[in-house]
Design an enzyme around this catalytic site. Structure first.
Site, mmCIF file in Angstrom:
data_model
loop_
_atom_site.group_PDB
_atom_site.id
_atom_site.type_symbol
_atom_site.label_atom_id
_atom_site.label_comp_id
_atom_site.label_asym_id
_atom_site.label_seq_id
_atom_site.Cartn_x
_atom_site.Cartn_y
_atom_site.Cartn_z
ATOM 1 N N GLU A 139 -2.170 5.265 2.879
ATOM 2 C CA GLU A 139 -2.115 3.851 2.500
ATOM 3 C C GLU A 139 -3.467 3.275 2.095
ATOM 4 O O GLU A 139 -3.555 2.450 1.180
ATOM 5 C CB GLU A 139 -1.508 3.029 3.642
ATOM 6 C CG GLU A 139 -0.027 3.244 3.851
ATOM 7 C CD GLU A 139 0.291 4.442 4.748
ATOM 8 O OE1 GLU A 139 1.477 4.682 5.027
ATOM 9 O OE2 GLU A 139 -0.664 5.143 5.165
ATOM 10 N N ASP B 48 0.798 -1.222 0.000
ATOM 11 C CA ASP B 48 0.000 0.000 0.000
ATOM 12 C C ASP B 48 0.834 1.277 0.000
ATOM 13 O O ASP B 48 0.361 2.333 0.396
ATOM 14 C CB ASP B 48 -0.936 0.007 1.224
ATOM 15 C CG ASP B 48 -0.171 -0.185 2.530
ATOM 16 O OD1 ASP B 48 1.047 0.042 2.566
ATOM 17 O OD2 ASP B 48 -0.811 -0.569 3.529
ATOM 18 N N HIS C 121 11.049 6.569 15.036
ATOM 19 C CA HIS C 121 10.946 7.017 13.649
ATOM 20 C C HIS C 121 11.708 8.329 13.468
ATOM 21 O O HIS C 121 11.777 9.148 14.383
ATOM 22 C CB HIS C 121 9.474 7.201 13.281
ATOM 23 C CG HIS C 121 9.203 7.282 11.813
ATOM 24 N ND1 HIS C 121 9.314 8.445 11.093
ATOM 25 C CD2 HIS C 121 8.829 6.332 10.925
ATOM 26 C CE1 HIS C 121 9.014 8.224 9.825
ATOM 27 N NE2 HIS C 121 8.715 6.946 9.696
ATOM 28 N N ARG D 157 0.769 9.120 10.544
ATOM 29 C CA ARG D 157 0.492 10.559 10.477
ATOM 30 C C ARG D 157 -0.707 10.934 11.346
ATOM 31 O O ARG D 157 -0.720 11.976 11.988
ATOM 32 C CB ARG D 157 0.224 10.976 9.021
ATOM 33 C CG ARG D 157 1.450 10.972 8.122
ATOM 34 C CD ARG D 157 1.054 11.378 6.691
ATOM 35 N NE ARG D 157 2.204 11.499 5.809
ATOM 36 C CZ ARG D 157 2.723 10.485 5.129
ATOM 37 N NH1 ARG D 157 2.190 9.280 5.250
ATOM 38 N NH2 ARG D 157 3.756 10.666 4.334
ATOM 39 N N HIS E 245 4.428 5.711 14.161
ATOM 40 C CA HIS E 245 4.824 6.571 13.050
ATOM 41 C C HIS E 245 3.651 7.121 12.253
ATOM 42 O O HIS E 245 3.846 7.991 11.420
ATOM 43 C CB HIS E 245 5.738 5.803 12.084
ATOM 44 C CG HIS E 245 5.015 4.769 11.266
ATOM 45 N ND1 HIS E 245 4.655 3.539 11.772
ATOM 46 C CD2 HIS E 245 4.558 4.797 9.994
ATOM 47 C CE1 HIS E 245 4.035 2.839 10.836
ATOM 48 N NE2 HIS E 245 3.946 3.574 9.761
ATOM 49 N N GLU F 288 -0.553 -8.905 -1.580
ATOM 50 C CA GLU F 288 -1.179 -8.366 -0.370
ATOM 51 C C GLU F 288 -2.389 -7.510 -0.738
ATOM 52 O O GLU F 288 -2.568 -6.390 -0.269
ATOM 53 C CB GLU F 288 -0.193 -7.568 0.490
ATOM 54 C CG GLU F 288 -0.685 -7.354 1.914
ATOM 55 C CD GLU F 288 0.194 -6.423 2.731
ATOM 56 O OE1 GLU F 288 0.745 -6.887 3.749
ATOM 57 O OE2 GLU F 288 0.337 -5.233 2.365
#
Length: 364
Positions: free
Chosen positions: A116, A80, A226, A195, A193, A102
């Site tokens: 994603e 993704d 991260h 957003r 991590h 996937e």
């Protein structure tokens, strides 16, 4: 994707070429080295401070001459990422069939995870062949009117990669990890991590970690942080002064999955770790409000706890305080793979192109 590449390269009936955009240079290079993969095409698009617009434009323009030169019969993309969507789009523009590894993961919320969720939905719309990790992922695709003859349930290749990389005798080469007593200390492995979790949600998560450590003196936290400055500011502000929290630089794949195999509990907003950790018998608390992997929730290998301080704290304390509850998660069957996903995908490709006469057996 690495174990699939290796298997494709070994098959005399197939001619496999590897193209990478290097959307994340450092993350990519250590995996290529670990699996001994040498790309035929490396676009090297990563730039400091790059935006989604930059990644999309550079990858799209960079892939055009690659596809023109190679003229592939099939382009395989995975997962993704923005690279995945852009490679599918570039192939579509050139009327080259796309196979999506996937395929079929969905949260139902186009902004969670961002970007994603839309990357995989758009890739699904462009792909001709869909390699779904689970029957639930296939059901998502069928609801979107994908031809059922073009969907193969294979398990997830991430499990293939994991099972070939974890070793009981692994040495990290870092004193902190090699000297950590994983028997005497219960180690929480933490990653964040996303957003959508930046700011107050992450602060709440880290405050919950402090609450947990106050209640359990034997708990230690290992936290590969991260590189996003917005993540690091909050991490250092809330956890930087704790001698029981070990803040590390992002780890390469091999040491990271071996660390995962030795920890007691995983807290993460990552997608892939929801599949990997259960294969190693590690319960996972998912620090998100949505997940594209509901099979893990249904199987009992993960709990979706969100980012609320009290919810994260209470669920972690429950796992740390009650051995029976912990074992119920640790010993649940992982619904995502058995280490043979790549074999199924290779056979599916050969079946699709009439090289093999039989479909691969479905992963159950």
């Amino acid at each position: 994707m690495a174990p699939l590449v290796k298997l494709l390269q070994k098959d005399d009936a197939l001619d496999c070429r590897v193209a990478v955009t290097a959307q994340h240079r450092e993350m990519l290079d250590q995996v290529l080295q670990l699996f001994n993969i040498r790309p035929d095409h490396d676009l090297d698009i990563m730039r400091a401070g790059q935006t989604l617009f930059d990644i999309t434009a550079r990858a799209l323009n960079g892939l055009k001459p690659v596809l023109e030169k190679e003229k592939p019969d099939l382009v395989l993309v995975h997962g993704d990422t923005t690279t995945t969507f852009v490679a599918a789009l570039a192939s579509y523009y050139m009327q080259i069939p796309v196979g999506h590894v996937e395929a079929g993961l969905r949260t139902g919320n186009r902004y969670s995870p961002f970007p994603e969720e839309m990357n995989r939905r758009l890739t699904g719309g462009l792909a001709q062949w869909h390699f779904a990790p689970t029957t639930g992922a296939r059901a998502n695709l069928l609801r979107e009117a994908v031809d059922p003859e073009h969907v193969f349930v294979t398990g997830n290749t991430v499990i293939d990669a994991l099972l070939t990389t974890v070793r009981k005798d692994y040495r990290f080469g870092a004193p902190l990890l090699d000297q950590m007593d994983f028997d005497r200390h219960r180690v929480l492995l933490v990653t964040t991590h996303r957003r959508e979790n930046l700011g107050d949600p992450m602060r709440d998560i880290y405050l919950a970690l402090r609450d947990i450590m106050e209640q359990f003196p034997d708990v230690r936290v290992i936290f590969p942080v991260h590189k996003n400055p917005a993540v690091r500011r909050v991490v250092n502000d809330v956890l930087g002064d704790s001698d029981r929290v070990h803040l590390l630089e992002p780890m390469d794949y091999e040491p990271f999955v071996n660390l995962m195999s030795r920890c007691h509990l995983v807290l993460t907003d990552s997608g892939g770790m929801q599949e990997e950790a259960p294969s190693l018998g590690k319960p996972v608390l998912v620090l998100r409000n949505t997940t594209e992997r509901p099979e893990a929730v249904d199987a009992g290998t993960v709990r979706l706890v969100g980012t609320d301080r009290g919810a994260v704290r209470d669920e972690a304390i429950r796992l740390l305080a009650h051995e029976t509850y912990y074992r119920s998660m640790a010993e649940a069957v992982n619904p995502y793979g058995d280490g043979r996903a790549c074999k199924r995908i290779v056979q599916a490709v050969k079946y699709a192109y009439k090289i093999a006469l039989e479909k691969p057996p479905e992963f159950m």
